[in-house]
Enzyme design. Sequence first.
Site, mmCIF file in Angstrom:
data_model
loop_
_atom_site.group_PDB
_atom_site.id
_atom_site.type_symbol
_atom_site.label_atom_id
_atom_site.label_comp_id
_atom_site.label_asym_id
_atom_site.label_seq_id
_atom_site.Cartn_x
_atom_site.Cartn_y
_atom_site.Cartn_z
ATOM 1 N N SER A 118 0.851 -1.213 -0.210
ATOM 2 C CA SER A 118 0.122 -0.048 -0.119
ATOM 3 C C SER A 118 0.941 1.170 0.149
ATOM 4 C CB SER A 118 -0.817 -0.114 1.277
ATOM 5 O OG SER A 118 -1.264 1.206 1.542
ATOM 6 N N TYR A 143 -2.111 0.023 10.365
ATOM 7 C CA TYR A 143 -2.519 -0.493 9.080
ATOM 8 C C TYR A 143 -1.204 -0.594 8.206
ATOM 9 C CZ TYR A 143 -3.893 -1.030 4.153
ATOM 10 O OH TYR A 143 -3.967 -1.213 2.887
ATOM 11 N N LYS A 147 1.800 -3.363 6.749
ATOM 12 C CA LYS A 147 2.447 -3.529 5.323
ATOM 13 C C LYS A 147 3.924 -3.139 5.348
ATOM 14 C CE LYS A 147 -1.732 -4.080 3.131
ATOM 15 N NZ LYS A 147 -2.155 -5.314 2.657
HETATM 16 P P1 NAD Z 1 -11.408 -6.148 0.968
HETATM 17 O O1 NAD Z 1 -11.749 -6.062 2.191
HETATM 18 O O2 NAD Z 1 -12.628 -5.992 -0.029
HETATM 19 O O3 NAD Z 1 -10.751 -7.935 0.742
HETATM 20 C C1 NAD Z 1 -10.049 -8.259 1.427
HETATM 21 C C2 NAD Z 1 -10.533 -9.867 1.306
HETATM 22 O O4 NAD Z 1 -9.546 -10.673 2.492
HETATM 23 C C3 NAD Z 1 -11.845 -10.054 1.642
HETATM 24 O O5 NAD Z 1 -12.482 -10.976 0.952
HETATM 25 C C4 NAD Z 1 -11.779 -10.680 3.159
HETATM 26 O O6 NAD Z 1 -13.024 -11.624 3.494
HETATM 27 C C5 NAD Z 1 -10.483 -11.376 2.866
HETATM 28 N N1 NAD Z 1 -9.722 -11.577 4.222
HETATM 29 C C6 NAD Z 1 -9.427 -10.859 5.125
HETATM 30 N N2 NAD Z 1 -8.846 -11.600 6.274
HETATM 31 C C7 NAD Z 1 -8.755 -12.873 5.822
HETATM 32 C C8 NAD Z 1 -8.181 -13.887 6.449
HETATM 33 N N3 NAD Z 1 -7.590 -13.867 7.472
HETATM 34 N N4 NAD Z 1 -8.516 -15.287 5.678
HETATM 35 C C9 NAD Z 1 -9.127 -15.341 4.517
HETATM 36 N N5 NAD Z 1 -9.478 -14.220 3.929
HETATM 37 C C10 NAD Z 1 -9.290 -13.096 4.490
HETATM 38 O O7 NAD Z 1 -10.054 -5.265 0.728
HETATM 39 P P2 NAD Z 1 -9.442 -4.681 -0.917
HETATM 40 O O8 NAD Z 1 -9.911 -3.247 -1.174
HETATM 41 O O9 NAD Z 1 -9.952 -5.694 -2.006
HETATM 42 O O10 NAD Z 1 -8.090 -4.838 -0.360
HETATM 43 C C11 NAD Z 1 -7.187 -6.068 -0.724
HETATM 44 C C12 NAD Z 1 -5.748 -5.957 -0.362
HETATM 45 O O11 NAD Z 1 -5.338 -4.599 -0.885
HETATM 46 C C13 NAD Z 1 -5.640 -5.621 1.030
HETATM 47 O O12 NAD Z 1 -4.416 -6.488 1.507
HETATM 48 C C14 NAD Z 1 -5.442 -3.979 1.333
HETATM 49 O O13 NAD Z 1 -4.690 -4.014 2.465
HETATM 50 C C15 NAD Z 1 -4.592 -3.900 0.051
HETATM 51 N N6 NAD Z 1 -4.905 -2.552 -0.290
HETATM 52 C C16 NAD Z 1 -6.212 -2.019 -0.470
HETATM 53 C C17 NAD Z 1 -6.426 -0.575 -0.665
HETATM 54 C C18 NAD Z 1 -7.846 0.075 -1.050
HETATM 55 O O14 NAD Z 1 -7.982 1.187 -0.746
HETATM 56 N N7 NAD Z 1 -8.692 -0.971 -1.194
HETATM 57 C C19 NAD Z 1 -5.202 0.182 -1.100
HETATM 58 C C20 NAD Z 1 -4.059 -0.242 -0.644
HETATM 59 C C21 NAD Z 1 -3.916 -1.861 -0.489
HETATM 60 N N1 UFG Z 2 -12.197 11.114 3.639
HETATM 61 C C1 UFG Z 2 -13.233 11.849 4.133
HETATM 62 N N2 UFG Z 2 -14.415 11.392 4.581
HETATM 63 C C2 UFG Z 2 -14.691 10.015 4.560
HETATM 64 C C3 UFG Z 2 -13.510 9.362 4.204
HETATM 65 C C4 UFG Z 2 -12.450 9.749 3.704
HETATM 66 O O1 UFG Z 2 -13.095 12.903 3.947
HETATM 67 O O2 UFG Z 2 -15.678 9.488 4.817
HETATM 68 C C5 UFG Z 2 -10.923 11.312 3.260
HETATM 69 C C6 UFG Z 2 -9.626 10.933 4.066
HETATM 70 O O3 UFG Z 2 -9.520 11.982 5.159
HETATM 71 C C7 UFG Z 2 -8.724 11.339 2.840
HETATM 72 C C8 UFG Z 2 -9.264 10.722 1.585
HETATM 73 O O4 UFG Z 2 -10.710 10.986 1.637
HETATM 74 O O5 UFG Z 2 -8.249 12.461 2.770
HETATM 75 C C9 UFG Z 2 -9.200 9.069 1.104
HETATM 76 O O6 UFG Z 2 -9.749 8.427 2.448
HETATM 77 P P1 UFG Z 2 -9.743 6.899 1.984
HETATM 78 O O7 UFG Z 2 -10.271 6.532 3.641
HETATM 79 O O8 UFG Z 2 -10.687 6.532 0.965
HETATM 80 O O9 UFG Z 2 -8.227 6.345 1.657
HETATM 81 P P2 UFG Z 2 -6.681 6.358 2.525
HETATM 82 O O10 UFG Z 2 -6.032 7.312 1.387
HETATM 83 O O11 UFG Z 2 -6.884 6.800 3.875
HETATM 84 O O12 UFG Z 2 -6.520 4.844 2.321
HETATM 85 C C10 UFG Z 2 -6.795 4.267 1.377
HETATM 86 C C11 UFG Z 2 -6.917 2.723 1.700
HETATM 87 C C12 UFG Z 2 -5.641 2.120 2.289
HETATM 88 C C13 UFG Z 2 -4.415 2.273 1.409
HETATM 89 C C14 UFG Z 2 -4.345 3.792 0.768
HETATM 90 C C15 UFG Z 2 -3.247 4.149 -0.276
HETATM 91 O O13 UFG Z 2 -8.026 2.495 2.704
HETATM 92 O O14 UFG Z 2 -5.863 0.782 2.218
HETATM 93 O O15 UFG Z 2 -5.567 4.069 0.538
HETATM 94 O O16 UFG Z 2 -3.099 5.408 -0.336
HETATM 95 F F1 UFG Z 2 -3.314 1.824 1.844
#
Ligand code: NAD
Ligand code: UFG
Length: 327
Positions: A118, A143, A147
Amino acid sequence: MKILVLGGAGYIGSHTVYRLIESGNEVVVFDNLETGHIEAVHPKAKFYKGDLRNRSEIDSVFDKEKGIDAVIHFAGYKAVGESVKKPLMYYRNNIDSTLTLCEVMNEHNVKNIVFSSSATVYGTPKSLPIKENFDVTHATNPYGETKIMIERILNDLYVSDNTWNIALLRYFNPIGAHKSGLIGENPNDIPNNLMPYIVKVANKELKELSVFGNDYDTIDGTGVRDYIHVVDLAKGHIKALNWVLNNNGIDAFNLGTGNGYSVLELVEAFKKFNNIDVPYKIVGRRDGDIASCYADASKAKDILDWSCTYNIEDMVKDSYNYVKGNK
Ligand code: NAD
Ligand code: UFG
């Protein structure tokens, strides 16, 4: 190729599974469905319900599914704000599950892995755009620390045994959904992330968006992020998989567009392109947040031959299209 996708019922995982199957791969999905959804799993993927922290559950998948070529590891928790409130839950799930996975992979001699890291590993970046060689030792929330620690564990694993092939994908902020409207971001509770919150407000399921702070040093005071279409992100995984299967080593890649949008800019784009209102109010900053974050994605372009094809209009329209379809 036969690919095991951990967390393949989740948001990014389900889109990647679609892409893997569209590209002719055989896919096995393992997920505990805690935040994922069984309906999001592609009908051609083989599904196992199990928890990655439970060694026998993941071990039995490797026993039954002979010939896995590579693993893509999405499974884990991902919400910045929640991790500040529940750090132990985050350290336990994200780190424990990865340690168990690596041990089981070692035992089954499967040593190709693409890991969901991330942009939060960069903490507060020293400058923008963010490059892969920036410091990754201080995240601003638990979090992000998970990572950083997992990246370190995978680095140490590679040093101990350089037959491992490892891609660390540092995602920026995925939004949008598959054009079919069949899969998208579907949080169980009140969303933590910005875009799923916006769509629920637009859909009148939630009253108004809370914008977390308007006193950051940004264009309009609200937080700036690099929003990337989830289908572009899924394509990045196919490229990373090719790299892992054809190279020896470990490397980290930013997957982002290189463009930053503030919260209010994203809200305005959503309103304009979907022709719908999104009421909001400004509230205090959220713990663990930083002001601005966007990628230098040139390394992924040069080495993986990957770049983004979707723009902000596609992203906001596809996000809303998915939720309208669900309604
Ligand atoms: P998500 O919550 O939709 O997907 C995660 C999946 O993993 C879910 O289906 C959940 O049921 C499964 N899971 C969680 N813990 C588990 C466990 N112990 N055993 C088996 N399954 C498990 O999230 P996402 O947005 O698809 O994110 C996927 C990955 O990408 C995560 O590792 C997250 O940290 C990373 N990531 C997400 C974002 C974002 O903004 N969505 C940004 C950067 C990194
Ligand atoms: N925000 C709001 N209101 C909300 C939610 C978010 O103002 O209800 C703002 C946050 O303060 C931030 C921006 O919108 O400025 C984005 O916030 P998100 O929660 O959508 O995303 P983050 O940047 O905090 O984090 C996300 C994922 C992480 C990942 C990261 C990578 O949740 O898993 O992006 O940049 F690591």
